[in-house]
Each structure stands twice: as structure tokens, then as C-alpha cells.
Write an enzyme that holds these catalytic residues in place. Sequence first.
Site, PDB file in Angstrom:
ATOM      1  N   ASP A   1      -3.189  -2.757   3.150  1.00  0.00           N
ATOM      2  CA  ASP A   1      -3.471  -2.773   4.645  1.00  0.00           C
ATOM      3  C   ASP A   1      -4.746  -3.708   4.966  1.00  0.00           C
ATOM      4  O   ASP A   1      -5.712  -4.000   3.992  1.00  0.00           O
ATOM      5  CB  ASP A   1      -3.921  -1.490   5.056  1.00  0.00           C
ATOM      6  CG  ASP A   1      -2.788  -0.582   5.435  1.00  0.00           C
ATOM      7  OD1 ASP A   1      -1.575  -1.095   5.356  1.00  0.00           O
ATOM      8  OD2 ASP A   1      -3.159   0.611   5.769  1.00  0.00           O
TER       9      ASP A   1
ATOM     10  N   ARG B   1      -5.481   0.535  12.431  1.00  0.00           N
ATOM     11  CA  ARG B   1      -6.828   0.995  12.089  1.00  0.00           C
ATOM     12  C   ARG B   1      -7.764  -0.069  11.930  1.00  0.00           C
ATOM     13  O   ARG B   1      -8.607  -0.329  11.298  1.00  0.00           O
ATOM     14  CB  ARG B   1      -6.540   1.565  10.695  1.00  0.00           C
ATOM     15  CG  ARG B   1      -6.112   2.884  10.190  1.00  0.00           C
ATOM     16  CD  ARG B   1      -5.940   3.107   8.816  1.00  0.00           C
ATOM     17  NE  ARG B   1      -5.359   4.396   8.536  1.00  0.00           N
ATOM     18  CZ  ARG B   1      -4.223   4.713   8.606  1.00  0.00           C
ATOM     19  NH1 ARG B   1      -3.108   3.941   9.094  1.00  0.00           N
ATOM     20  NH2 ARG B   1      -3.473   5.935   8.526  1.00  0.00           N
TER      21      ARG B   1
ATOM     22  N   ASP C   1      -7.702  -4.160   5.765  1.00  0.00           N
ATOM     23  CA  ASP C   1      -8.970  -3.652   6.219  1.00  0.00           C
ATOM     24  C   ASP C   1      -9.715  -3.370   4.894  1.00  0.00           C
ATOM     25  O   ASP C   1      -9.237  -3.561   3.735  1.00  0.00           O
ATOM     26  CB  ASP C   1      -9.015  -2.335   7.072  1.00  0.00           C
ATOM     27  CG  ASP C   1      -8.108  -1.060   6.264  1.00  0.00           C
ATOM     28  OD1 ASP C   1      -7.824  -1.353   5.151  1.00  0.00           O
ATOM     29  OD2 ASP C   1      -7.778  -0.183   7.050  1.00  0.00           O
TER      30      ASP C   1
ATOM     31  N   GLU D   1       0.932  -1.337  -0.005  1.00  0.00           N
ATOM     32  CA  GLU D   1      -0.045   0.161  -0.074  1.00  0.00           C
ATOM     33  C   GLU D   1       0.903   1.303   0.030  1.00  0.00           C
ATOM     34  O   GLU D   1       0.169   2.124  -0.541  1.00  0.00           O
ATOM     35  CB  GLU D   1      -1.059   0.084   1.140  1.00  0.00           C
ATOM     36  CG  GLU D   1      -1.690   1.120   1.465  1.00  0.00           C
ATOM     37  CD  GLU D   1      -2.966   0.915   2.203  1.00  0.00           C
ATOM     38  OE1 GLU D   1      -3.408   1.779   2.908  1.00  0.00           O
ATOM     39  OE2 GLU D   1      -3.375  -0.103   2.509  1.00  0.00           O
ATOM     40  N   LYS D   2       2.142   1.002   0.586  1.00  0.00           N
ATOM     41  CA  LYS D   2       2.908   2.261   0.610  1.00  0.00           C
ATOM     42  C   LYS D   2       4.307   1.767   0.937  1.00  0.00           C
ATOM     43  O   LYS D   2       4.725   0.762   0.955  1.00  0.00           O
ATOM     44  CB  LYS D   2       2.533   3.389   1.992  1.00  0.00           C
ATOM     45  CG  LYS D   2       2.491   2.408   3.346  1.00  0.00           C
ATOM     46  CD  LYS D   2       2.078   3.259   4.443  1.00  0.00           C
ATOM     47  CE  LYS D   2       0.559   3.593   4.462  1.00  0.00           C
ATOM     48  NZ  LYS D   2      -0.077   2.340   5.241  1.00  0.00           N
TER      49      LYS D   2
ATOM     50  N   TYR E   1      -1.278  -3.123  13.641  1.00  0.00           N
ATOM     51  CA  TYR E   1      -1.917  -2.712  12.619  1.00  0.00           C
ATOM     52  C   TYR E   1      -2.896  -1.545  13.617  1.00  0.00           C
ATOM     53  O   TYR E   1      -3.882  -2.036  14.153  1.00  0.00           O
ATOM     54  CB  TYR E   1      -2.851  -3.412  11.811  1.00  0.00           C
ATOM     55  CG  TYR E   1      -3.556  -2.724  10.824  1.00  0.00           C
ATOM     56  CD1 TYR E   1      -2.613  -1.838   9.871  1.00  0.00           C
ATOM     57  CD2 TYR E   1      -4.975  -2.545  10.620  1.00  0.00           C
ATOM     58  CE1 TYR E   1      -3.625  -0.941   8.878  1.00  0.00           C
ATOM     59  CE2 TYR E   1      -5.409  -1.837   9.574  1.00  0.00           C
ATOM     60  CZ  TYR E   1      -4.724  -1.168   8.745  1.00  0.00           C
ATOM     61  OH  TYR E   1      -5.476  -0.190   7.852  1.00  0.00           O
TER      62      TYR E   1
END
Length: 668
Positions: free
Chosen positions: A102, A324, A104, A7-8, A322
Site C-alpha cells: 500500500d 488510508r 503509505d 500487500e494482500k 486508496y
Amino acid sequence: MRLYIAEKPSMAAEIAKCLPGPVSRKDGYINTGGGIITWGYGHILRQAEPDEYDAKYGKWRAEDLPIIPRSWKLLVADSCKKQFEIIKSLIDQASEIVHAGDPDREGQLLIDEVLDYVNNQKPVHRILLNALDEQSIKKAINSLRDNRDFYNLKQSALARSRADWLIGMNLSRAYTLAAQQAGHRTTLPVGRVKTPTLALVVRREREIEGFKPADYFTLKADFVHNDIVFTAYWKPQANQPGLDTEGRLADKAIARALLATLQAATEPATVSLCETTEKKDPQRLPLALSTLQVMAGKKFGYDPQLVLDTAQKLYEKKLTTYPRSDCEFLPESQQEDAGPILKNLSGLAQTELAGWAGKAEPLTKSRAWNDKKITAHHAIIPTVERCNFAALSEPERNIYFLIAQAYLAQFYPVHVFDQTRAELDYACERFTASGRVIRELGWKELYGTEAEDKKEEDSGALPAMVKGDQPLFVKASADKKSTKPPARFTAATLLAAMKEIHKYVKNPELKKQLKDVAGIGTEATRATIIKELIERGFLREETKKKYLKPTEAAYLLVDILPEEITYPDFTALWEDILHQMAAGNASLDSFLGQQARFASSLCTKAKQAAIPLKGDYPCPRCRKGVLQSRTGKHGKFWGCSRYPACRASYDDANDKPALPPVKEQGQG
């Protein structure tokens, strides 16, 4: 060739460290002996704006609403074009792909949408990285899942994204245009979650403004039995005069008369009921993000965005899992990490954590260890990585402390106490007393008074009594109290309200249905929504406690919108459907069809909205708009805010409209 898409960049770098070498960094990706890792920057693709569907939507016009895309369009974000081309090229070369977004809903979508956009046909695996320490990453690499298992999660994320577009794009235009026609020079952003959240603060402020304190009296009496004095509280009978609507004694004269009767009585009291029950209070669950944000707000005064940012830093430092997460449970297999984590925490000298960790029992299994409660992620806990506590910033130390404290509580016994409830009759009146005796402090040793839920009527230990005993009356008193207005929201308590939104739902049947829904918004977005409401001038923070107060723009927005969008009923119900969709029990097309019909009905209501006029010169012709100064090819003039529906125009006369005489005005 195996291609990981993270993701990043920071996540890509951590994955690369855990793959076999050699490792070499290239432009936009990392080459390793175990595959290539590339990355996005959040959403590489963005939703098209209305005018990118059709140029005519570049101008806001009520007659164009609602705008409902027949097929949804994504575009590569300008800032990500170079990286997108790198990812696309690597996908073409890959034999298999590992989705490393991530764990989610949003993380699932932002990689999936890229794969769909390039029409990927290669097999795709899913890696779930709940922590970035080496042990967790290597374990995740060896536990890849089929990305198709997460199709429903992607559908749920798509539904959220498109619903937000339908509501935001259409209703922001509809109600901004309606307000501007009434003379308000403003833009009113309407959001599926943002607007009912703002309305919570507006309604709370109006409750406070309209609040009138009322006095009431709490009657209590002291009794003595077996040389132990205890306090019991008066319980009014069903037909008791002088009570307010909440059942409190509000009549001062009746309170005085009751006191006189109690003081004058000579017979002893009689115990009509006395029962003792052993009760157990299970360990407080580990923390989800919203729980962490609320606790940090109460304990340290931190706003939710700071808590999220800090938890993210701890995650990137590999110290916690994690951030979130909306889950407060842990996978049963992870209990095997308890020993190393407790050992690390016991080494944090000069902190309470060290002492607590030294007394923790790693084999204790609390209710938190439950595989059935785990989805893509689990509660936020410390990792096996050693923490250099002194090197952390103050917010990082405080947030790490709360996360570790909640984790340690899982390895302490349950809290056990005896709860005694007694009823006494005295002078023809009924009194109640309650008390508790702690048998085992258990996990509450870590929280002290923070974990206490004692009520005012709780007297501590009561004397041993049985039915028929006759304690002696000592004295009676009446405490005068005043009702208090509800407290203003802070960012932390507003976030808690968003999570427990069923309490604010208007429809009583829906309130019951939504009690178990995880609120409105997501763990990742709630803090951002509150922050945006402040930054855009709809809320302001006041005093050291940072109480939230609505601005004039907030009142305008909430007042002109229909209840369907300002009360959380529909939004909470939609969140429930999104959760059902993630579980495979709801349809994307059906949900979006519902959203489109809802947006259409509210656009129609916007055209009929009664909005107070704002301006010094109401339009004499239509009487529904105001005259506003404009500049045309012949210079300054005054025209109606409802143009083109009303084409009234007047010359300028010394910065005022040259209005017709009163008689002519009446004829117009």
C-alpha cells in the site's frame, strides 16, 4: 523474471488482470505473461516478544526492566509460514522485483522487511497504487519508481514500530507490576498513542464532573437606518465592572442598569466605523481518511472503524482511491480524469450528485491540484469506474456520496461574499454589528448550511452606512445564558482530537510548534486504537449518540502514570520526528536512543509510583501492599501483594488472614 509482491491477495488479483496474458493461478502466486504476482497478508513478519530475546523475560519482573534489544529480531508469523516460503522461493528466481505494498508508511515497511529478511540483492522497483481500476493500475505499471526513493519512509515506519515496542513492552510491565503490588489484580496496557488518547477522555469526563454552570448576559440593541432594522451587540470597555474571566457580563444588577440607561437615552447612535471587505472562501479540499471519518460521524453517526472498512470496500470495488490517505490534495496530472469522473457522476440518477455534476466545470482548477503537497498518496476521490449506486449497501452509498461531493466541489467557483463590520456609539456604550452579503454561492451550493460558519453576531445584510451616520435606537434586551460543560467525546470527535492534538498539548511553546503536525497515530491506526480501548474495557459507549465514558480501569491507568505519557506532548513531538524522518531529516538511531532513555526513566518512576491500595487487609508489616489469599503446599494462606519485597504471610482463619494482636501489629 519480474516478481510483483502485493500487500494482500485482492490487490495481487487486480494487478494480474492488467498484465498481458496468459494468466494462470498457482498455489500462493499468479503467473502472467508480464510477470509473477505473489502476496502477503499484511505483516508476514512480526516483532519478537521479550521472552524470544531471552527466556527469563517470560516472567514479568521489575528488576528486568527496561528491556532494550541490542539488535532487533523479526520472526515469521505462524499463520504466514507457508506463504513466506513461497515468496522467498520466488525472490530467489526473480531477476527484478516490484514492491506493491500500500502507498503509505506501513505498506512500505511490510514488503521491505521481507526483502531485508531474505537479504535480497535483486533490483527493486516501487509501484504506487492509489486506485485499483484498470486505467490507474496500467498507468502505475508504466510509472514504476526506484524503491530506494522510499528508504526514508521505511525508516520512519521502523522507528514507529520499534518505539511502540519499547514503550508498550516496558511500561505495560512496569505499571502493571506496580499496580499489582498495590493489590490491583489487573493488566495495564500502556501505549505511545493509546495512553494519551485515553487520557483525553478521562480529563474531559473530570471536567464535566467538576463543571459548575454560571449565568451571564448578552446585551444587544436594535437600531434602524434607512428604514432597515439591524441588531448590534454591546462591547464592554476594558474597565467594565461585572465581567467574568472570559470577558462576559456576569452581574445581573449591572445588566439591568445598562438596559435602563440604554432605554432612557434619547440621542441617536453614531457610526464610528463601517467597513466592507470582499472575502473569498476557497473550495473545501477533497478528503483524507480522518476528514472523511469525522464528516461521516457527524452526518450519519458512523464510528471511525466502520468508515475505514467501508472506504476499503469501495476501494476494492475500484470505485474510490486508496482509503488510508492522510493527504487532502491531488496531483495536477490527474485533472485530466475530471471529464470521465464528472460524466459518471452525472449518470447517478435519483441522487443530488447527478445534478451537481451536470453543473460542474471540469476546467476549474482549485487549490487541491498541487503536486508539491503529494507524497506517496493523494486525497480520496472517485475513480473513472462507473458506479452502480443502487447496488451499494447504505454505508457504501453514504461514504461514496461524501467522497464524490468533496470532489465535485473542486469544479465549482470559490464562494464570494461582502463582509461588513460596523461600530456604533450609543449612550456612552460601544456596539458592534457585522453582516454579509453573498456575491457568488460557488461550491457552497453543494453543502448548504453544513458549510456555514456564521457567528451569532452576524446579522445578514446591514444597511448602507458611513462614519458619522446616526441610526435611531429602537430597543435593547439582555439574553440570559449559562455556560455549558464541554461535550463528551464520541469516537468521531475523539479521532478529530487525535488529528488536532496540538489543542491538547500542555506546554504552550510546544503547542505552537506542533500546530502543523498531523496529530498522533496515523490515518490507518486511529480508528483501531479507539476500537481497542472500547473492546479492552477502558472506554464504554453510552446513549444513542455513543458518547465515550472512561471505566474504573481507565481512571486507574491514567492516574498512576506520569504526565510524560498521559499528556500528548511527547507523543505529538515524536510524530513530528517521524514525519521529518520520512522526509530524510531525522535519524532512526537517534530517535530510538531517545525512546530507550524515555522508557528507562519511566520504568524507574513506576517503582516509586504512589498507587492507592486495593484490598480489605492492608499489610501490617510493610504498609505498602495488601494481603491476598493464596494456596501453598500446606493449604490456604495470606501473603503480601508486594512479595518478594515483603514476605509477610498469615494463616487463613475462616477466609480471613489470622492477623496478630494490635500491639504486636504496631511493633511489626
